[in-house]
Design a protein around this motif. Structure first.
Motif, PDB file in Angstrom:
ATOM      1  N   ILE A 161     -10.294   7.836   8.389  1.00 16.12           N
ATOM      2  CA  ILE A 161     -10.152   7.899   6.932  1.00 16.12           C
ATOM      3  C   ILE A 161      -8.715   7.655   6.501  1.00 16.12           C
ATOM      4  N   LYS A 162      -8.556   6.858   5.467  1.00  9.61           N
ATOM      5  CA  LYS A 162      -7.217   6.593   4.924  1.00  9.61           C
ATOM      6  C   LYS A 162      -7.222   6.912   3.436  1.00  9.61           C
ATOM      7  N   ALA A 163      -6.139   7.494   2.981  1.00  6.57           N
ATOM      8  CA  ALA A 163      -6.045   7.760   1.549  1.00  6.57           C
ATOM      9  C   ALA A 163      -5.807   6.445   0.814  1.00  6.57           C
ATOM     10  N   SER A 164      -6.415   6.290  -0.350  1.00  7.67           N
ATOM     11  CA  SER A 164      -6.088   5.151  -1.203  1.00  7.67           C
ATOM     12  C   SER A 164      -4.836   5.528  -1.988  1.00  7.67           C
ATOM     13  N   ASP A 165      -4.415   4.669  -2.900  1.00  9.66           N
ATOM     14  CA  ASP A 165      -3.267   5.014  -3.744  1.00  9.66           C
ATOM     15  C   ASP A 165      -3.670   5.986  -4.849  1.00  9.66           C
ATOM     16  N   ARG A 221      -3.297  10.776   3.859  1.00  9.55           N
ATOM     17  CA  ARG A 221      -4.223  10.802   4.981  1.00  9.55           C
ATOM     18  C   ARG A 221      -4.286   9.432   5.647  1.00  9.55           C
ATOM     19  N   ARG A 276      -5.804  -2.471  -0.240  1.00 14.09           N
ATOM     20  CA  ARG A 276      -4.630  -2.705   0.629  1.00 14.09           C
ATOM     21  C   ARG A 276      -4.656  -1.833   1.885  1.00 14.09           C
ATOM     22  N   VAL A 277      -5.815  -1.454   2.292  1.00 16.73           N
ATOM     23  CA  VAL A 277      -5.896  -0.597   3.473  1.00 16.73           C
ATOM     24  C   VAL A 277      -6.249  -1.440   4.683  1.00 16.73           C
ATOM     25  N   ARG A 278      -5.458  -1.301   5.730  1.00 18.37           N
ATOM     26  CA  ARG A 278      -5.767  -2.028   6.966  1.00 18.37           C
ATOM     27  C   ARG A 278      -6.496  -1.114   7.949  1.00 18.37           C
ATOM     28  N   LEU A 325     -13.920  10.745  10.707  1.00 14.49           N
ATOM     29  CA  LEU A 325     -12.794  11.460  10.103  1.00 14.49           C
ATOM     30  C   LEU A 325     -11.456  10.849  10.504  1.00 14.49           C
ATOM     31  N   LYS A 328       0.862  -1.176   0.000  1.00 17.49           N
ATOM     32  CA  LYS A 328       0.000   0.000   0.000  1.00 17.49           C
ATOM     33  C   LYS A 328       0.901   1.230   0.000  1.00 17.49           C
TER      34      LYS A 328
END
Ligand SMILES: Nc1ncnc2c1ncn2[C@@H]1O[C@H](COP(=O)(O)OP(=O)(O)OP(=O)(O)O)[C@@H](O)[C@H]1O
Ligand SMILES: [Mg+2]
Lengths: 507, 249
Positions: free
Chosen positions: B72-76, A147, B49-51, B69, A125
């Protein structure tokens, strides 16, 4: 919101070592590696550079823009010539505003390599963006966090910090161009004139004159080559200021010398008036079209095609004139007179400039007050024009001598004057434009279609003109307000003020 | 901000595959997009691929949007963010069961995200529950993948019944065919039978495709690694159709 930082690394070996360190801790995936030869562009006045902006093209359809330190790419763009030809609307708008519509010239070249990596964790990732930009004058390492991946960003940052990089205030391109020795030209449309208060007024006039004269000469090539219409405009502005200087400061250099300059400068300016009028007219095409109903558009467009033709001819004539021996010898003559100035200054010429200038400013202001007293909503336009000219003279004085006075006094004054002048200027422009349209109708056998369009336009302009006229009363009142008057009078040094009892110092 | 859910009572019909690809395509089209993986299995999160965070934060999910908020995780990919599923999402139903106004809970927390996003996509677990009720109240559009078989058809009818019984507006329910195998007689005849009688049936159909299956190996949307493949093209067509409808909402 996400973390972002940029660093400077001076030699390329340490860049390699740095990338190796990333490879030990993360997976480094090259996303884009490109090599470009970039030409950087700016206008004659270096508007972009002065605002810490850069515009570059790879001459293969890519434009890059650096806005202080942010780099943006724009595809499908030709190398820039005028901002108005740019395709991307945001880019176009902001560059147009910055360059004030002036022509862009290539001013430097840089070989650049961009390498963009995705820094990935064990899941592959992406957790951070890493950009490495090499210019041959240094390497910029840029980290952008994602983020939700703050911890990873901090780990990435520590790797860079470990190599003891330098801080980078601006984009690496700006640093590199500086190292390359690129400097903006010293030309400025409003040159700063450094004067000391005790200087003999005749010497001050000479200093200002030679500064303004340089601006006249600097713009000649642009006029001859027809690079853009700004050259002629600024050439004329410099001449006008010079004339105003010699007229208004005639006590300092003597009547004869002042007269001589006035005559010569008027002659030089005269030959350029027609072309400037045509330029102004052509620049208003879109605005004019927006003022009249669509059924008149054909007629007006025809008129503009005619004017464009005439402009081409007029430009050729002027270019020829500026290359002619007559022009060159006249210019040579003026130039020697300016370097000899002041030839025989009168007694007042040896008074301190601060005293002379402040007296002159106060007396101008008073003259405007006098003229303005009679102006009502119904006074004839000529009277308004007189006030406009008087304001212009005051404006020139304030600009020539701004350096002599405290900024906090001069600024509000200039601001108030500018507001009034904008109003008066628009009013005058509308008059001139209407007159020009009338002249066009008289001089030529305009087609019925064009004639109808001109009539429609003229009445639209007339109503605009009346609108402007309606504001003038209030604007004048604001300018002649007690606060402004006090500021004007405070410009006179205390020692001089005491001598004159009335406070009215008109000559 | 628009919100859409990929939902079906039946499992394994392509909800997750659709959520993932639509979210990717929406972001590519310029929508600031947030994909929320509501299924504790975490399949969407896996594809990107985000955990999830290690914290057991599911119990705070419906409290305030600030809680969301933080997760939240950014994707690629540009403009695409993700709230990954957490194991604790299994308890959503139990959590909602003893809350007042439970059907409004999700709607309320999502509202807080409208400054940051143009589109929210919810990947839902295959249950008919308090959570799904809250989903129905929170979204502008419910996309229902339907495999053209009798069994799938039946579960779609169940969903419609549920809407009628609970006075929910079925005008936001948009079914589309998923995992279509044209060579199968049953698929072909089911499609022909339903095509004219199903309201709001979307035109785009997602074929059964090995490329879509391979998304698990690539761990990325098919529209990213094989946009020209039949599966990739089908999702593109589906997105275009949905985008037109979203604009009109
Ligand atoms: N169009 C398709 N062609 C082939 N395989 C597909 C297709 N769509 C999905 N699959 C595969 O089918 C399986 C189930 O798909 P998916 O996870 O998208 O369904 P789902 O409705 O989200 O399932 P669940 O109810 O378990 O969440 C996955 O292994 C997926 O790779
Ligand atoms: Mg799923």
């Amino acid at each position: 919101m996400t973390a972002h930082s940029r660093w400077l690394i001076k030699d390329s070996d340490s860049t390699e070592r740095l990338l190796d360190k990333y490879r030990q801790k993360f997976t480094l995936e090259p996303m884009q590696i490109r090599h470009e030869t970039l030409s950087f562009y700016d206008d004659f006045e270096w508007h972009l550079w002065h605002r810490k902006q850069l515009l570059a093209s790879n001459n293969k359809g890519l434009i890059l823009r650096v806005d202080d330190s942010e780099l943006t790419f724009f595809d499908g763009e030709n190398p820039p010539v005028f901002a108005k030809n740019l395709i991307n609307p945001t880019l176009k708008q902001s560059i147009q505003k910055l360059t004030k519509g002036r022509r862009l010239f290539p001013m430097a070249e840089l070989e650049v390599e961009f390498c963009h990596y995705a820094v990935r964790n064990k899941d592959l990732k992406k957790v951070c963006d890493l950009s490495v930009t090499l210019t041959g004058y240094g390497t910029m390492v840029e980290l952008k966090g994602l983020r939700g991946y703050d911890k990873e960003y901090r780990r990435c940052l520590n790797i860079v910090l470990h190599s003891k990089p330098d801080e980078l205030e601006h984009h690496i391109f700006l640093n590199s161009l500086r190292l390359l020795g690129i400097k903006p030209s010293s030309y400025s449309a409003r040159p700063h004139i450094a004067l000391t208060p005790e200087l003999d007024s005749c010497d001050a006039v000479a200093i200002i004159a030679s500064t303004l004269w340089k601006n006249v000469r600097c713009n000649e090539e642009g006029i001859i080559r027809d690079w853009d219409t700004g050259f002629l405009h600024q050439y004329r502005v410099a001449l006008r200021r010079l004339r105003a200087l010699f007229t208004q400061m005639k006590q300092s250099i003597g009547r004869d010398e002042s007269q001589w300059f006035k005559r010569q400068l008027s002659q030089v300016a005269q030959a350029t008036g027609r072309l400037r009028d045509l330029d102004v007219c052509l620049a208003s095409e879109d605005y004019y079209l927006s003022l009249i109903p669509a059924r008149f558009h054909n007629g007006l467009e025809k008129l503009f095609r005619d004017i464009a033709c005439e402009r081409q001819k007029e430009q050729k004539n002027l270019a020829q004139r500026l290359n002619s021996p007559e022009y060159l010898s006249q210019i040579g003559l003026i130039e020697s007179h300016i370097s000899l100035c002041p030839q025989s200054p009168p007694r007042k010429g040896h008074k301190a400039i601060l005293k002379q200038a402040s007296r002159q400013i106060v007396s101008r202001y008073n003259a405007i007050s006098m003229d303005a007293i009679d102006i009502t909503g119904h006074s004839p336009d000529e009277q308004v024009h007189d006030v406009r000219l008087a304001c212009k003279k005051l404006r020139y004085l304030l600009e020539f001598f701004a350096d002599l006075f405290p900024k906090q006094e001069i600024r509000p004054l200039l601001k108030a004057l500018k507001q009034l002048q904008n109003n008066l200027g628009r009013f005058n422009d509308l008059c001139v434009q209407r007159e020009n349209l009338e002249i066009y109708l008289k001089d030529r056998n305009a087609s019925a279609e064009t004639e109808a369009a001109i009539h429609a336009l003229n009445s639209a302009l007339y109503s605009k003109q009346r609108q402007e006229r309606a504001h003038i009363g209030l604007q004048l009142e604001a300018f002649l307000d007690d606060d402004i008057r006090r500021r004007v009078e405070s410009l006179i040094p205390a020692a001089v003020q005491r001598k004159s009892k009335t406070g009215r110092l008109s000559e | 901000m628009k919100t859409l859910a990929c939902y079906s009572i039946k499992g394994g019909v392509g909800k997750t595959a659709s959520s993932v690809n639509l979210a990717y395509l929406a972001a590519q089209a310029g929508y600031r997009t947030l994909l929320i993986d509501l299924d504790s299995q975490g399949a969407s999160s896996f594809y990107f691929r985000v955990r999830p965070s290690k914290k057991n934060w599911g119990k705070r999910f419906f409290k305030t949007y600030e809680q969301l908020l933080k997760q939240i995780k950014a994707s690629d990919f540009d403009r695409l963010d993700i709230i990954p599923a957490h194991e604790s999402f299994r308890h959503f139903d139990a959590m909602l069961s003893d809350q007042g106004k439970r059907e409004q809970r999700l709607k309320r927390v999502l509202k807080g995200l409208k400054k940051e996003y143009d589109l929210i996509i919810l990947d839902c677990p295959p249950t008919l529950s308090y959570l799904s009720e809250a989903v129905f109240h929170a979204v502008n559009m419910i996309l229902v993948p339907v495999i053209p078989t009798t069994l799938s058809e039946r579960t779609f009818e169940q969903l419609q019944d549920f809407f009628h019984r609970n006075d929910l507006p079925d005008r936001m329910v948009y079914p589309f065919f998923s995992m279509v195998q044209r060579q199968k007689h049953l698929h072909k005849s089911t499609i022909e039978r339903l095509q004219d009688t199903t309201p709001r049936l979307l035109e785009a159909q997602i074929p059964f495709s090995t490329d879509i299956e391979k998304m698990g190996e690539h761990r990325s949307p098919i529209s990213c690694f094989a946009p020209r493949s039949p599966g990739g093209q089908a999702y593109e067509a589906l997105w275009q159709e949905i985008a037109r409808k979203l604009e009109k909402l």
